[in-house]
Design a protein around this motif. Structure first.
Motif, PDB file in Angstrom:
ATOM      1  N   ALA A  82      55.143  37.659  43.151  1.00 42.82           N
ATOM      2  CA  ALA A  82      54.530  38.954  43.440  1.00 42.82           C
ATOM      3  C   ALA A  82      55.193  40.074  42.647  1.00 42.82           C
ATOM      4  O   ALA A  82      54.616  41.145  42.479  1.00 42.82           O
ATOM      5  N   VAL A  83      56.409  39.834  42.163  1.00 43.67           N
ATOM      6  CA  VAL A  83      57.106  40.858  41.380  1.00 43.67           C
ATOM      7  C   VAL A  83      56.496  40.974  39.989  1.00 43.67           C
ATOM      8  O   VAL A  83      56.346  42.064  39.437  1.00 43.67           O
ATOM      9  N   MET A  84      56.101  39.823  39.414  1.00 42.78           N
ATOM     10  CA  MET A  84      55.665  39.789  38.020  1.00 42.78           C
ATOM     11  C   MET A  84      54.143  39.756  37.855  1.00 42.78           C
ATOM     12  O   MET A  84      53.648  39.873  36.738  1.00 42.78           O
ATOM     13  N   SER A  85      53.400  39.553  38.927  1.00 40.90           N
ATOM     14  CA  SER A  85      51.970  39.285  38.796  1.00 40.90           C
ATOM     15  C   SER A  85      51.127  40.347  39.487  1.00 40.90           C
ATOM     16  O   SER A  85      51.600  41.090  40.339  1.00 40.90           O
ATOM     17  N   GLY A  86      49.858  40.349  39.113  1.00 42.92           N
ATOM     18  CA  GLY A  86      48.911  41.281  39.709  1.00 42.92           C
ATOM     19  C   GLY A  86      47.580  40.617  39.954  1.00 42.92           C
ATOM     20  O   GLY A  86      47.449  39.389  39.941  1.00 42.92           O
ATOM     21  N   ILE A  87      46.536  41.436  40.138  1.00 41.69           N
ATOM     22  CA  ILE A  87      45.206  40.937  40.461  1.00 41.69           C
ATOM     23  C   ILE A  87      44.656  40.042  39.348  1.00 41.69           C
ATOM     24  O   ILE A  87      43.996  39.029  39.612  1.00 41.69           O
ATOM     25  N   ALA A  88      44.925  40.385  38.082  1.00 45.02           N
ATOM     26  CA  ALA A  88      44.381  39.601  36.972  1.00 45.02           C
ATOM     27  C   ALA A  88      44.881  38.160  37.014  1.00 45.02           C
ATOM     28  O   ALA A  88      44.108  37.208  36.845  1.00 45.02           O
ATOM     29  N   GLU A  89      46.178  37.986  37.267  1.00 43.10           N
ATOM     30  CA  GLU A  89      46.740  36.636  37.345  1.00 43.10           C
ATOM     31  C   GLU A  89      46.162  35.878  38.534  1.00 43.10           C
ATOM     32  O   GLU A  89      45.892  34.676  38.446  1.00 43.10           O
ATOM     33  N   LEU A  90      45.982  36.577  39.635  1.00 44.96           N
ATOM     34  CA  LEU A  90      45.401  35.941  40.817  1.00 44.96           C
ATOM     35  C   LEU A  90      44.000  35.434  40.530  1.00 44.96           C
ATOM     36  O   LEU A  90      43.637  34.306  40.903  1.00 44.96           O
ATOM     37  N   ARG A  91      43.193  36.236  39.849  1.00 43.86           N
ATOM     38  CA  ARG A  91      41.816  35.828  39.558  1.00 43.86           C
ATOM     39  C   ARG A  91      41.778  34.573  38.699  1.00 43.86           C
ATOM     40  O   ARG A  91      40.950  33.682  38.925  1.00 43.86           O
ATOM     41  N   LYS A  92      42.666  34.499  37.724  1.00 44.19           N
ATOM     42  CA  LYS A  92      42.713  33.301  36.876  1.00 44.19           C
ATOM     43  C   LYS A  92      43.049  32.061  37.702  1.00 44.19           C
ATOM     44  O   LYS A  92      42.460  30.994  37.530  1.00 44.19           O
ATOM     45  N   LEU A  93      44.015  32.214  38.588  1.00 42.34           N
ATOM     46  CA  LEU A  93      44.392  31.096  39.439  1.00 42.34           C
ATOM     47  C   LEU A  93      43.253  30.700  40.374  1.00 42.34           C
ATOM     48  O   LEU A  93      43.018  29.514  40.619  1.00 42.34           O
ATOM     49  N   PHE A  94      42.538  31.690  40.896  1.00 42.70           N
ATOM     50  CA  PHE A  94      41.431  31.392  41.804  1.00 42.70           C
ATOM     51  C   PHE A  94      40.319  30.635  41.071  1.00 42.70           C
ATOM     52  O   PHE A  94      39.717  29.707  41.626  1.00 42.70           O
TER      53      PHE A  94
END
Length: 434
Positions: A82-94
């Motif tokens: 959560a320190v290094m990531s944001g919504i964009a990274e989450l979307r890719k993972l999803f």
């Protein structure tokens, strides 16, 4: 995304990483969760792993446990910080998780330091958790009740990981010695001290051990030698977060329980953690009024005097004045009668609205006010034989109510006698028998 734990050469890989458990049975100190009767153990036995929040101190194995759970459940492990990531990274993972799901494969999304995601970011992964696209495992050192959305908490169970106890820490040292093929250069006494220095943090313990293994051709270190060679782990304490409230609660309740030694311990824990002594002084003053009150009328002056002394002396000299207040308050008789009276009177005042005082206790500076009865029949208490008139001072439509009910402890024993004396006099005066 790159692996959080890429392959590295054995001679450069940290000892803590080389000793990372390869299976759940090797995890130390969390049997209450992983054992056959533990909640995670039961999940795995039923082959129904659910989303969860792993809450625990640093170095207790949250990340390792998440990785092993993914392996045990046959899920793809997707780590995210959560320190290094944001919504964009989450979307890719999803998106990747959705594709796997379409192929009949599951995903365990591990979010380290999940409390660092803001509210809107936390809301962002709710749909994929709810529809089963991912199994969420979040790791946090913060109290989830304060740091996570209620919506997240309703979809994930919270499991509390314990700080490692001495038995588990000793097992880690045994494993480190077996892996390296060499004993720690410590005397038995120094080995015990090493466990204390790590303060329940397994990763920190292994980092200390690694530094000690690097000491070559030296006789075993005693306790003094160990302290000279390594640095003690700073106590866990965050002045703005949960530990701040945990320790002040422990101090307050120790004072209330008249345990002077425990109170001094928590007082010192707060000072060592860097707490502002003014915050402690403020709580001591509050405690004197709330939990001692008139059972010892000197408690509040003692607390204020200690606060004032600290302001004049500063640290470290002024801390002794606060310690004196801690001792005084812990050993004083306790009573919350004033506190309860304050609360009870406040409730009555709210419930009764704008009732007027009885006219006989109102001043009458004008003729009109005298004509309508203001001040009529008032008895000046000092002119009575006992200095007590026994008149009614409550509103006319409010029955007499006992708000303050002092116990027979400390100075309040004497106050209770006075109240009982005045109650008897009041009854006689109102009955007209005296």
């Amino acid at each position: 995304m790159t692996d959080l734990f890429p392959p590295v050469l054995a001679d450069t890989q940290p000892l803590a990483d080389r000793l990372r458990p390869a299976k759940l049975a090797d995890v130390v100190g969390q049997d209450h969760l992983l054992g056959p009767s533990g909640p995670i153990g039961r999940m795995l036995a039923a082959k129904r792993l659910g989303s969860m929040i792993l809450w625990g101190p640093p170095g207790c194995g949250k990340t390792t446990l998440a990785r092993l759970l993914a392996a045990e459940a046959g899920l793809t492990f997707e780590p995210l910080s959560a320190v290094m990531s944001g919504i964009a990274e989450l979307r890719k993972l999803f998106e990747a998780a959705a594709k796997r799901r379409a192929q009949g494969k599951g995903t365990l999304l591990f979010i380290d330091e999940i409390h660092r995601f803001n509210r809107s970011q936390q809301d962002g992964f709710l749909p994929v958790v709810e529809d089963g696209t991912v199994i969420l495992v979040g790791a946090t050192t913060e109290n989830p009740s304060f740091s996570l959305n209620a919506a997240v908490l309703s979809r994930a169970q919270v499991f509390v990981l314990k700080r490692l106890e001495e038995k588990g820490m000793a097992l880690l040292l045994d494993r480190a010695e077996a892996l390296t093929g060499q004993p720690l250069p410590l005397t038995a006494e120094a080995r015990e001290l090493l466990l204390t220095l790590a303060d329940g943090d397994g990763r920190y313990l292994l980092n200390l051990a690694e530094a000690l293994f690097a000491l070559k051709d030296l006789p075993p270190l005693d306790s003094a030698g160990l302290l000279a060679s390594v640095q003690k782990r700073a106590p866990l304490y965050d002045k703005d977060r949960e530990e701040h409230y945990n320790l002040i609660s422990a101090l307050h309740k120790s004072l209330r329980g008249s345990d002077v030694d425990a109170a001094l311990y928590w007082f010192q824990r707060m000072l060592l953690g860097g707490e502002d002594p003014h915050f402690i002084a403020r709580r001591l003053t509050r405690f004197a009024a709330e939990d001692i009150g008139l059972a010892d009328p000197q408690a509040l002056p003692q607390a204020i005097a200690a606060w004032d002394a600290y302001d004049k002396l500063g640290s470290p000299e002024g801390e002794l004045a606060l310690a004196q207040a801690v001792v005084y308050l812990a050993t004083a008789p306790k009573s919350n009668a004033t506190y309860r009276a304050f609360k009870n009177a406040a409730k009555a005042a709210r419930d009764t609205g704008s009732m007027m005082p009885p006219k006989h206790i109102l001043n009458a500076p004008t003729r009109l006010m005298k004509d309508i009865g203001y001040g009529a029949g008032y008895a000046y208490d000092h002119d009575t034989a006992d200095g007590f008139s026994g008149q009614n001072y409550f509103p006319e439509n409010l029955p007499r109510t006992r708000f303050y009910d002092p116990p027979e402890r400390g100075f309040e024993r004497e106050i209770r006698k006075r109240l009982e004396y005045w109650d008897k006099l009041r009854a006689k005066r109102q009955e007209g028998t005296e």
